[in-house]
Every structure is written in C-alpha cells, then in structure tokens.
Design a protein around this motif. Structure first.
Motif, PDB file in Angstrom:
ATOM      1  N   UNK A  38     -11.178 -11.051  -3.485  1.00 46.34           N
ATOM      2  CA  UNK A  38     -12.543 -10.393  -3.388  1.00 46.34           C
ATOM      3  C   UNK A  38     -12.926 -10.148  -2.135  1.00 46.34           C
ATOM      4  N   UNK A  39     -13.441  -9.075  -1.703  1.00 47.39           N
ATOM      5  CA  UNK A  39     -14.238  -8.978  -0.254  1.00 47.39           C
ATOM      6  C   UNK A  39     -13.112  -8.738   0.920  1.00 47.39           C
ATOM      7  N   UNK A  40     -11.793  -8.819   0.658  1.00 48.84           N
ATOM      8  CA  UNK A  40     -10.888  -8.889   1.833  1.00 48.84           C
ATOM      9  C   UNK A  40     -10.471  -7.384   2.028  1.00 48.84           C
ATOM     10  N   UNK A  41     -10.332  -6.931   3.355  1.00 48.38           N
ATOM     11  CA  UNK A  41      -9.998  -5.914   3.754  1.00 48.38           C
ATOM     12  C   UNK A  41      -8.535  -5.772   4.197  1.00 48.38           C
ATOM     13  N   UNK A  42      -7.641  -5.237   3.423  1.00 49.96           N
ATOM     14  CA  UNK A  42      -5.946  -5.032   3.537  1.00 49.96           C
ATOM     15  C   UNK A  42      -5.667  -3.740   4.104  1.00 49.96           C
ATOM     16  N   UNK A  43      -4.910  -3.923   5.372  1.00 55.94           N
ATOM     17  CA  UNK A  43      -4.452  -2.687   5.701  1.00 55.94           C
ATOM     18  C   UNK A  43      -3.034  -2.427   5.502  1.00 55.94           C
ATOM     19  N   UNK A  44      -2.516  -1.324   4.940  1.00 58.64           N
ATOM     20  CA  UNK A  44      -0.976  -1.064   4.569  1.00 58.64           C
ATOM     21  C   UNK A  44      -0.399  -0.221   5.303  1.00 58.64           C
ATOM     22  N   UNK A  45       0.608  -0.809   6.090  1.00 58.95           N
ATOM     23  CA  UNK A  45       1.166   0.004   7.170  1.00 58.95           C
ATOM     24  C   UNK A  45       2.758   0.214   6.715  1.00 58.95           C
ATOM     25  N   UNK A  46       3.503   1.027   7.584  1.00 52.58           N
ATOM     26  CA  UNK A  46       4.790   1.400   7.052  1.00 52.58           C
ATOM     27  C   UNK A  46       5.129   2.887   7.583  1.00 52.58           C
ATOM     28  N   UNK A  47       6.442   3.106   7.766  1.00 51.57           N
ATOM     29  CA  UNK A  47       6.851   4.609   7.836  1.00 51.57           C
ATOM     30  C   UNK A  47       6.533   5.431   6.786  1.00 51.57           C
ATOM     31  N   UNK A  48       6.563   6.636   7.132  1.00 56.40           N
ATOM     32  CA  UNK A  48       6.520   7.738   5.843  1.00 56.40           C
ATOM     33  C   UNK A  48       7.904   7.620   4.884  1.00 56.40           C
ATOM     34  N   UNK A  49       7.424   7.566   3.803  1.00 58.15           N
ATOM     35  CA  UNK A  49       8.482   7.401   2.960  1.00 58.15           C
ATOM     36  C   UNK A  49       8.856   5.949   2.210  1.00 58.15           C
ATOM     37  N   UNK A  50       8.054   5.079   2.844  1.00 55.30           N
ATOM     38  CA  UNK A  50       8.016   3.640   2.462  1.00 55.30           C
ATOM     39  C   UNK A  50       7.625   3.109   1.335  1.00 55.30           C
ATOM     40  N   UNK A  51       6.825   3.962   0.596  1.00 57.48           N
ATOM     41  CA  UNK A  51       6.249   3.699  -0.714  1.00 57.48           C
ATOM     42  C   UNK A  51       4.642   3.217  -0.573  1.00 57.48           C
ATOM     43  N   UNK A  52       4.163   3.398   0.585  1.00 54.90           N
ATOM     44  CA  UNK A  52       2.684   2.940   0.623  1.00 54.90           C
ATOM     45  C   UNK A  52       1.709   3.922  -0.293  1.00 54.90           C
ATOM     46  N   UNK A  53       1.859   4.919  -0.420  1.00 52.56           N
ATOM     47  CA  UNK A  53       0.834   5.793  -1.222  1.00 52.56           C
ATOM     48  C   UNK A  53       1.209   5.472  -2.763  1.00 52.56           C
ATOM     49  N   UNK A  54       2.482   5.392  -2.982  1.00 52.73           N
ATOM     50  CA  UNK A  54       2.863   5.232  -4.345  1.00 52.73           C
ATOM     51  C   UNK A  54       2.217   3.749  -4.674  1.00 52.73           C
ATOM     52  N   UNK A  55       2.225   2.764  -3.872  1.00 52.01           N
ATOM     53  CA  UNK A  55       1.652   1.738  -4.350  1.00 52.01           C
ATOM     54  C   UNK A  55       0.161   1.607  -4.464  1.00 52.01           C
TER      55      UNK A  55
END
Length: 244
Positions: A38-55
C-alpha cells in the motif's frame, strides 16, 4: 506484542497470459511474480511488445487472468466472474496517454464522472468534490472549459483529477506523459505523486519516459513477457541523460 502484517495491495504469483485460441494461441506473459505494498509507486518499463500494458490491464481487472494467481486488495481475479471483475474495477483510478476525456463535457463534468458510478453523492456533492480536486491540480479557473480549449498538460491534469476524485486505493497510469513535452510531463507526474501520497493510494505507472523514473519507489522491467528486473530507481540527483 506482534503487529499484524499489512497484506499487499497487489499479489501476483506464477501468472501466465495468452492471446488467441487453438493454433493461434500465443503466450504473452510468463511466470510473473510481483508484490506491491500500500502506498508504493511502481514504475513499469520495457520495450514495446514486452507485455507492460497487458499486465496493467490484468491488474486493473480490464481483462480476466487465466493461469496462476492475481490478487488485488485480497481478491483473487483468476477465474473471477464478470460481476467480480466489475466490482474490482471500482477500487481503481485510470490515467491513459490519450487522457480519454469526453469532448462534449466540461472539465468539471469529466471529473464528476469519476464519482457518478458510486451512487454515494448528491449532484451538489459531486460538483463540490470535482471542483475541489480541480483546484488542487491548478485548474480552478478552468472548471467550465471543454477539452478543445485546454492544453495537453491541462487535459492530463483533468484526467488525473478524474482518476483520483473518488480516492481509489489503486491508480493505474499507461504512458501518461507520452504526449507531453518535458516540462508538462514532469508537472503531471509530480502532481500524481503528490495527490497519491496525500490519499495513501498505490500507483502503477507504465512509461518509456526515463525523465520521470525518479518518482518511483521501485522500477519493474519487462522483456518478452517476463519480469526481468525489480529494484529501486537511480537517485534523482544523478545528472540527466545518465538513466538507462
């Protein structure tokens, strides 16, 4: 006396995800394991097509997870019913690259939409709350402006206000700075960070923008559908251009 541990807001274990059926079935996420407090800010990175938006969409209950375990606020979403997914979404606020504002509605009306689904507020209560958070994001003088009369940065401020007006426990942001210049991008992310801290909510932010990585408590990096790195960000004091 032992203090009971606070359960994570997000708890993902051995999560796989596939698109398509039969011979066209393709795996896009592999063995994802992630815990977010709770309260964490997580930044998700990775190239296009790596699954970020799906996750991100799985965490937001916009898709139904298939294999493994995905618990949001203690609720298991694997094999959840459509009704359970809808209920899970009510705890979330969403901010997208294209801001997704309704062009026929004013800033105030767009933000008020974030409260209408709850059914908890009167018309006056919704208007007052929407006006108050628009003032917090610096748009007190733009309540009755339509999106066509707002700058890109102002539109994203309205989107942030709409996402946070209901005080959600979880905010999901997909490339919120991609359409903004450097100054506006920094301003909207700092604003998200400030308001989220004030409200005590958790943020998952997908980005390709290395300029904003310092807002993160942790950075998780995906490649080819696998979570390959989960660590603290580079210190903000490091000179610009050194972030990898």
């Amino acid at each position: 006396m032992n203090t009971p541990s606070i359960p994570p807001v997000i708890e993902i274990a051995h999560l796989d995800y596939f698109f398509g059926e039969g011979k066209l079935r393709k795996q896009v996420l592999f063995e994802i394991n992630l815990r977010v407090k709770a309260g964490e800010i997580i930044v998700m990175t990775g190239p296009s097509g790596s699954g970020k938006t799906t996750l991100l969409t799985l965490i937001g209950a916009l898709r139904s997870p298939q294999d493994g375990s995905l618990k949001i606020l203690g609720q298991e979403l694997v094999d959840a019913t459509p009704r359970q997914l809808v209920e899970a979404r009510r705890h979330n606020g969403y901010i997208f690259q294209a801001h997704n504002l309704h062009h026929s509605l004013t800033a105030l009306q767009n933000v008020r939409m974030g409260l209408e689904v709850s059914g908890k507020f009167s018309q006056k209560g919704m208007n007052d709350r929407a006006a108050a958070i628009l003032e917090q994001v610096g748009l007190a003088d733009h309540l009755h402006y339509y999106p066509a009369n707002l700058s890109g940065g102002q539109k994203q401020r309205v989107a942030i206000a709409r996402a946070l007006v209901s005080h959600p426990k979880l905010v999901l942001a997909d490339e919120p700075t991609a359409a903004l210049d450097s100054k506006s991008g920094r301003e909207v992310v700092t604003l998200m960070q400030t308001l989220a801290r004030e409200q005590g909510c958790t943020i998952i932010l997908v980005t390709h923008d290395n300029r904003i990585l310092d807002v993160a408590d942790r950075i998780v990096h995906l490649e080819d559908g696998r979570l390959v790195r989960d660590n603290a960000p580079v210190p903000a004091a490091q000179p610009a251009g050194r972030l990898e």
